[in-house]
Write an enzyme that holds these catalytic residues in place. Structure first.
Site, PDB file in Angstrom:
ATOM      1  N   GLU A  47       1.024  -1.168  -0.074  1.00  0.00           N
ATOM      2  CA  GLU A  47       0.062  -0.158  -0.033  1.00  0.00           C
ATOM      3  C   GLU A  47       0.999   1.295   0.143  1.00  0.00           C
ATOM      4  O   GLU A  47       1.901   1.168   0.719  1.00  0.00           O
ATOM      5  CB  GLU A  47      -0.790  -0.121   1.073  1.00  0.00           C
ATOM      6  CG  GLU A  47      -1.897   1.233   1.467  1.00  0.00           C
ATOM      7  CD  GLU A  47      -3.008   0.964   2.150  1.00  0.00           C
ATOM      8  OE1 GLU A  47      -2.931   0.366   3.229  1.00  0.00           O
ATOM      9  OE2 GLU A  47      -3.679   1.996   2.231  1.00  0.00           O
ATOM     10  N   CYS A 238      -6.597   0.780   3.018  1.00  0.00           N
ATOM     11  CA  CYS A 238      -7.682   1.803   3.164  1.00  0.00           C
ATOM     12  C   CYS A 238      -7.436   2.848   1.900  1.00  0.00           C
ATOM     13  O   CYS A 238      -8.437   3.541   1.428  1.00  0.00           O
ATOM     14  CB  CYS A 238      -7.522   2.483   4.314  1.00  0.00           C
ATOM     15  SG  CYS A 238      -7.971   1.358   5.702  1.00  0.00           S
ATOM     16  N   ASN A 369     -12.174  -3.658   0.416  1.00  0.00           N
ATOM     17  CA  ASN A 369     -11.361  -3.716   1.551  1.00  0.00           C
ATOM     18  C   ASN A 369     -11.421  -4.422   2.702  1.00  0.00           C
ATOM     19  O   ASN A 369     -12.059  -5.459   3.085  1.00  0.00           O
ATOM     20  CB  ASN A 369     -10.022  -2.494   1.646  1.00  0.00           C
ATOM     21  CG  ASN A 369      -9.133  -2.777   2.612  1.00  0.00           C
ATOM     22  OD1 ASN A 369      -8.338  -3.870   2.576  1.00  0.00           O
ATOM     23  ND2 ASN A 369      -8.796  -1.858   3.357  1.00  0.00           N
ATOM     24  N   GLU A 370     -11.767  -3.188   3.930  1.00  0.00           N
ATOM     25  CA  GLU A 370     -12.187  -3.462   5.304  1.00  0.00           C
ATOM     26  C   GLU A 370     -13.720  -2.964   5.259  1.00  0.00           C
ATOM     27  O   GLU A 370     -13.971  -2.433   6.180  1.00  0.00           O
ATOM     28  CB  GLU A 370     -11.325  -2.944   6.134  1.00  0.00           C
ATOM     29  CG  GLU A 370     -10.160  -3.497   6.415  1.00  0.00           C
ATOM     30  CD  GLU A 370      -9.350  -3.032   7.492  1.00  0.00           C
ATOM     31  OE1 GLU A 370      -9.535  -1.622   8.136  1.00  0.00           O
ATOM     32  OE2 GLU A 370      -8.292  -3.540   8.110  1.00  0.00           O
TER      33      GLU A 370
END
Ligand code: AHR
Length: 653
Positions: A47, A238, A369-370
């Site tokens: 990331e 994120c 993602n989350e």
């Protein structure tokens, strides 16, 4: 186990006096290979956080090279700020910015100077490639004097560019540095009268990973290559989601000519106020083409993660209405075409034009993602159904939220079981106790169902120490090693795993711990890196049973163990963690197979101080040590130091 750090440190004081030998017997069954271990088992999570891409892995040394930051001159200095003109040019519907550098009336040379990402790392004797997109804006022929400046601001490389053209011109030249600088700069001075326009100013080391022009920083990419990763997950994290949807990662804006890629503020610029990083933007020079190419260069499967129509739920949680999901569906379908389509397709053609006519052979794709809740599942379904319909061979990764347990996690798991998800992404950033105590986490997971992708994990020790690398201490790494025996043993459930985050610049980090730390000149592997490497370079193709009193070794007597066999290499790999403050004497009985040699290779990771860590100045505090051990009959005697991790490599017949 380590209820708190103070207790752990107290224990250290006692350690030297408690090298007590305890006897443990375990069995390693050579002729009973268990579940297959996927080649993708141990991978890497990338990331652009902590200056991981811009200012890190991506070799560009100029910050704000196309003047696209919100403050167009951020990162740039000039002799007379007021003399610079910022001009937004509208061409073919797109807005492109450039700056005008005029000669000064005083006759002194006007200049622009870039200090890179917290300085430029320049190595003595190395060559640097400068690329300019410039034009003569006023006056006749002009000379641009180009200099690399060292730490003391003296010139350490110099060249001249003669400009005669009023049209935009691409100029390339090489500069050879005669000294090393950790905080170097690039200075470009206008000699003569008139004015010069700059649209793009870029500087790369010529020496990049695999010698790709304007590619990845060699030392950082080499560290990735030395992990032999099974997959490369990108671009996050994120960063995929964005604070709000406008800030989400959009892969289509990251392909094509690098000069044309539109800059976007990095979400980690503002995410943590205590680590505010106002000069953190994404140039997207490391875009999706480059990610695919990097994965290929590393011999890893590419695992891109796409936004699913939701911004980060910790931020705005902005949602795309379900009847407006088309752009998100297209992003997924077009990405598969970009990676795998032939050059008769729109996106396959672009890939070919970018220099890769062969497909990248994408097999995995992550949706979200989350995220959590119904709003995730509704959007996941819309995208997943279309992908499965058109590309049934692509394996989809779905999220299980930001936690390793709890209502959100349980709910998503329950729902995903009823869907056609292939892999469920689990994230856990927990303390060392959690990692030690969770070595059996996957022993009770349902077999034959969804596979787990342990997509982000790291042991967090929360050390209050100003040195950012201190959180990557031996205690954290040891607890991960213990936990990973459980990942390996349960390779029929867990088919992919990656530590997170991967990189951090010591002067520009937002999140710690991280796997690899670096400054402008060098990088250091953490103890956690070595743990990852001991697993990933000794993967094996099938799990072998390691038993103590008929049970798996997952914390009894403070010992953790797993083993695998590599049928092609004819090797057996045994990994053992001793989390006790006592030394352990372990008798490993090898059952049901023959060895080609009585001599085994041993790799040991050990440090008497659990709080010890590697730094750029002292990179070898916790590093693997190699030795040999000789078996007696079918018994391997392992003398394990307190709080140590050992890898044994046996050669079979
Ligand atoms: O790894 C750092 C961050 O942790 C990732 O961006 C996110 O997915 C997780 O919360």
């Amino acid at each position: 186990m380590f209820k708190n750090l103070k207790a752990s440190i107290l224990v250290l004081g006692l350690m030297s006096s408690v090298f007590v030998q305890a006897q443990t017997k375990i069995e390693l069954q050579l002729n009973k290979p268990g579940p297959a271990i996927e080649p993708t088992m141990w991978g890497i999570f990338f990331e652009d956080i902590n200056f991981g891409a811009d200012g890190g892995l991506y070799g560009e040394l100029v910050k704000n090279r196309s003047f696209g930051f919100d403050d167009p001159m951020m990162g740039w200095r000039t002799s007379h700020k007021d003399s610079i003109r910022i001009i937004n040019e509208i061409a073919e519907g797109t807005q492109k910015r450039f700056i005008r550098l005029p000669a000064l009336k005083s006759g002194k040379a006007n200049f622009i100077q870039n200090d890179g990402f917290r300085g430029m790392g320049i190595h003595e004797g190395e060559e640097y490639r400068l690329t300019l997109d410039v034009r003569l804006a006023a006056g006749n022929a002009q000379n641009l004097k180009v200099e690399l400046l060292g730490d003391d601001k003296s010139c350490i490389a110099e060249s001249t560019v003669k400009l005669t053209d009023n049209d935009w011109t691409k100029v390339e030249l090489l500069l050879k540095a005669n000294a090393t600088a950790a905080k170097g700069s690039l200075k470009i001075s206008l000699e003569g009268d008139g004015a010069v326009d700059f649209k793009y100013v870029s500087l790369f080391p010529v020496n990049t990973f695999k010698n790709r022009p304007n590619g990845m920083r060699a030392d950082l990419a080499e560290k990735l290559a030395e992990l032999h990763p099974g997959f490369l997950r990108f671009p996050g994290g994120c960063i995929v989601e964005g604070h709000h949807l406008d800030m989400r990662y959009q892969w289509k804006k990251t392909v094509g000519e690098v000069e044309e890629r539109e800059v976007l503020i990095n979400r980690w610029n503002t995410e943590f106020l205590h680590r505010h990083t106002p000069d953190y933007y994404q140039s997207f020079g490391l875009g999706f083409f480059e990610y695919f190419q990097l994965a290929e260069d590393l011999g890893a499967e590419a695992l891109p993660i796409l936004n699913c129509g939701m911004a980060c739920q910790y931020n705005t949680g902005e949602l795309v209405p379900l009847d407006e999901m088309e752009p998100y569906i297209s992003d997924a379908l077009d990405l598969i075409e970009f990676a795998n389509g032939d050059s008769s397709t729109k996106w396959g053609k672009l890939r070919a034009e970018m220099g890769h006519p062969e497909p990248f052979n994408l097999k995995f794709l992550g949706i979200g993602n989350e995220q959590w809740g119904d709003q995730y599942l509704e959007r996941y379904d819309v995208i997943a159904n279309k992908v499965h319909e058109k590309y049934p061979e692509i394996k989809l990764v779905s999220g299980s939220g930001p936690s390793s347990d709890g209502d959100r996690f349980e709910y998503l798991w329950k729902e995903l079981k009823t869907r056609n998800a292939d892999l469920v992404d689990e994230h856990y950033y927990k303390d060392p106790d959690w990692f030690f105590n969770s070595a059996k986490r996957y022993d009770s997971y349902e077999r034959g169902g969804l596979k787990v992708f342990a997509g982000e994990y790291a042991s967090h020790t929360r050390v209050e120490n100003q040195d950012p690398t201190s959180n990557n201490n031996w205690l954290a790494a040891l607890s991960e090693a213990a936990f990973m025996t459980g990942l390996e043993r349960n390779a029929d459930v867990v088919s992919m795993a990656s530590y997170a985050p991967l990189f951090a610049h010591v002067d520009a980090w937002q999140w710690r711990p991280d796997l690899i730390w670096f400054d402008n000149l060098a990088s250091v592997a953490t103890p956690n890196y070595y743990v990852q490497q001991m697993y990933s370079t000794h993967r094996g193709d099938h799990v072998l049973p390691v038993l103590s009193d008929g049970d798996v070794m997952a914390g009894q007597d403070s010992l953790y163990a797993s083993a695998s066999v590599d049928h092609t290499a004819q090797k057996v790999y045994l990994k053992v963690v001793n989390s006790s403050v006592e030394a352990k004497s372990i008798q490993v009985s090898l059952k049901g197979g023959k060895l080609a040699s009585k001599e085994a290779d041993l790799t040991e990771l050990f440090q008497p101080d659990l709080m010890a860590y590697n730094t750029l100045a002292n990179p070898d505090v916790v590093v693997p040590q190699k030795s040999k051990v000789t078996l007696k009959g079918n018994v391997l005697s392992l003398e394990m130091k307190p709080q140590s991790f050992v890898l044994v490599e046996l050669t079979t017949k």
